[in-house]
Design an enzyme around this catalytic site. Structure first.
Site, PDB file in Angstrom:
ATOM      1  N   GLU A 258       0.870  -1.183   0.000  1.00 63.57           N
ATOM      2  CA  GLU A 258       0.000   0.000   0.000  1.00 63.57           C
ATOM      3  C   GLU A 258       0.908   1.234   0.000  1.00 63.57           C
ATOM      4  O   GLU A 258       1.555   1.540   0.987  1.00 63.57           O
ATOM      5  CB  GLU A 258      -0.914  -0.064   1.236  1.00 63.57           C
ATOM      6  CG  GLU A 258      -1.824   1.109   1.385  1.00 63.57           C
ATOM      7  CD  GLU A 258      -2.562   1.438   0.095  1.00 63.57           C
ATOM      8  OE1 GLU A 258      -3.232   0.552  -0.459  1.00 63.57           O
ATOM      9  OE2 GLU A 258      -2.443   2.584  -0.373  1.00 63.57           O
TER      10      GLU A 258
ATOM     11  N   CYS B 246       4.651  -2.635  -8.419  1.00 62.34           N
ATOM     12  CA  CYS B 246       3.297  -2.231  -8.026  1.00 62.34           C
ATOM     13  C   CYS B 246       3.338  -1.008  -7.092  1.00 62.34           C
ATOM     14  O   CYS B 246       3.681   0.071  -7.538  1.00 62.34           O
ATOM     15  CB  CYS B 246       2.554  -3.424  -7.451  1.00 62.34           C
ATOM     16  SG  CYS B 246       0.784  -3.221  -7.585  1.00 62.34           S
TER      17      CYS B 246
ATOM     18  N   ARG C 235      -4.779  -4.708  -7.832  1.00 64.19           N
ATOM     19  CA  ARG C 235      -5.098  -3.264  -7.730  1.00 64.19           C
ATOM     20  C   ARG C 235      -3.900  -2.460  -8.266  1.00 64.19           C
ATOM     21  O   ARG C 235      -3.345  -1.581  -7.594  1.00 64.19           O
ATOM     22  CB  ARG C 235      -5.440  -2.873  -6.293  1.00 64.19           C
ATOM     23  CG  ARG C 235      -6.749  -3.524  -5.837  1.00 64.19           C
ATOM     24  CD  ARG C 235      -7.168  -3.099  -4.464  1.00 64.19           C
ATOM     25  NE  ARG C 235      -7.556  -1.691  -4.397  1.00 64.19           N
ATOM     26  CZ  ARG C 235      -8.723  -1.215  -4.807  1.00 64.19           C
ATOM     27  NH1 ARG C 235      -9.628  -2.004  -5.317  1.00 64.19           N
ATOM     28  NH2 ARG C 235      -8.990   0.059  -4.700  1.00 64.19           N
TER      29      ARG C 235
ATOM     30  N   HIS D  47       3.312  -8.014 -10.164  1.00 68.12           N
ATOM     31  CA  HIS D  47       4.096  -8.612  -9.074  1.00 68.12           C
ATOM     32  C   HIS D  47       4.920  -9.797  -9.574  1.00 68.12           C
ATOM     33  O   HIS D  47       4.443 -10.937  -9.506  1.00 68.12           O
ATOM     34  CB  HIS D  47       3.147  -9.144  -7.988  1.00 68.12           C
ATOM     35  CG  HIS D  47       2.515  -8.104  -7.145  1.00 68.12           C
ATOM     36  ND1 HIS D  47       2.990  -7.744  -5.911  1.00 68.12           N
ATOM     37  CD2 HIS D  47       1.427  -7.344  -7.355  1.00 68.12           C
ATOM     38  CE1 HIS D  47       2.227  -6.815  -5.393  1.00 68.12           C
ATOM     39  NE2 HIS D  47       1.259  -6.548  -6.247  1.00 68.12           N
TER      40      HIS D  47
ATOM     41  N   GLU E 220       7.317 -11.224  -8.147  1.00 73.65           N
ATOM     42  CA  GLU E 220       7.799 -12.047  -7.017  1.00 73.65           C
ATOM     43  C   GLU E 220       6.778 -13.111  -6.611  1.00 73.65           C
ATOM     44  O   GLU E 220       7.095 -13.994  -5.829  1.00 73.65           O
ATOM     45  CB  GLU E 220       8.136 -11.144  -5.811  1.00 73.65           C
ATOM     46  CG  GLU E 220       6.966 -10.639  -4.982  1.00 73.65           C
ATOM     47  CD  GLU E 220       6.162  -9.510  -5.632  1.00 73.65           C
ATOM     48  OE1 GLU E 220       6.372  -9.213  -6.822  1.00 73.65           O
ATOM     49  OE2 GLU E 220       5.296  -8.948  -4.940  1.00 73.65           O
TER      50      GLU E 220
HETATM   51  N1  GLN Z   1      -3.082  -0.085  -4.849  1.00 71.83           N
HETATM   52  C1  GLN Z   1      -1.868  -0.159  -4.137  1.00 71.83           C
HETATM   53  C2  GLN Z   1      -1.308   1.232  -3.838  1.00 71.83           C
HETATM   54  O1  GLN Z   1      -1.839   2.193  -4.249  1.00 71.83           O
HETATM   55  C3  GLN Z   1      -0.827  -0.964  -4.888  1.00 71.83           C
HETATM   56  C4  GLN Z   1      -1.253  -2.409  -4.947  1.00 71.83           C
HETATM   57  C5  GLN Z   1      -0.133  -3.388  -4.909  1.00 71.83           C
HETATM   58  O2  GLN Z   1       1.014  -3.071  -4.621  1.00 71.83           O
HETATM   59  N2  GLN Z   1      -0.485  -4.609  -5.157  1.00 71.83           N
HETATM   60  O3  GLN Z   1      -0.318   1.338  -3.201  1.00 71.83           O
END
Ligand code: GLN
Length: 194
Positions: free
Chosen positions: A49, A80, A136, A171, A173
């Protein structure tokens, strides 16, 4: 050659990255304080996040030393949320969310494709087809001419690089396929030798 790779471990999927690094025969060090940055050959910023990580980067005192180390050439791979942290500009970020401005891309949080939740897809990359897990995921809305697009899905960039900074909206990993980590660590070695 054994490389020492730091994994930003404030929040998110850092353990899986450490497994990929050690499987490839390199050393992984979890990074939680500025002292953990010393002597690293490369740094990985995981998914998770990004707004929470941004807060923790500030409170841990890591934000400035990491920004400076990247500017000094530390090879860095953000996946991400990690990609969001590295971006030049975040759309739909939290108002107090900061980013390192280490790669000239604009990213929109939680906005990839038509699905804002999770999906998996095969993507075309510079190292061949790669199974991407998108959770996401941020969409790369624009790239400057300094940014190389190394992977696309549906014609959109999902893996990009500018100099010492590599970033993916998915991702790598979580797939059990360490080829992208290997690609990143090879770039670390190249950076060290030049
Ligand atoms: N939506 C997340 C963010 O804004 C990122 C999602 C993720 O790392 N899988 O940080």
């Amino acid at each position: 050659m054994n490389s020492r790779i730091g994994i930003l471990a404030l929040q998110g999927a850092f353990a899986s990255h450490a497994n990929c690094v050690t499987e490839l025969g390199h050393s992984a060090r979890e990074v939680r304080t500025p002292a953990d940055l010393s002597g690293l050959d490369g740094l990985i910023m995981p998914g998770g996040e990004s707004s929470t990580m941004s807060q923790l980067l500030e409170s841990s005192g890591l934000f400035e030393p990491i920004r400076d180390a990247i500017a000094d050439g530390l090879a860095t791979f953000g996946t991400c949320a990690g990609m969001i942290l590295l971006a030049h500009e975040i759309v739909d970020g939290r108002s107090d969310q900061c980013c390192f401005d280490s790669i000239e891309i604009t990213v929109r949080r939680n906005a990839f494709g038509r699905q804002i939740d999770s999906f998996e897809a095969d993507i075309d990359t510079v190292i061949g087809d790669f199974h991407g897990i998108f959770i996401r995921a941020p969409r790369i809305e624009s790239v400057s001419e300094k940014v190389e697009v190394l992977g696309t899905y549906g014609g959109e960039p999902v893996l990009v690089r500018q100099g010492n900074v590599l970033a993916s909206s998915f991702h790598p990993e979580l797939t059990g396929d360490a080829r992208l980590h290997e690609y990143f660590i090879n770039s670390v070695v190249t950076t060290k030798e030049t």
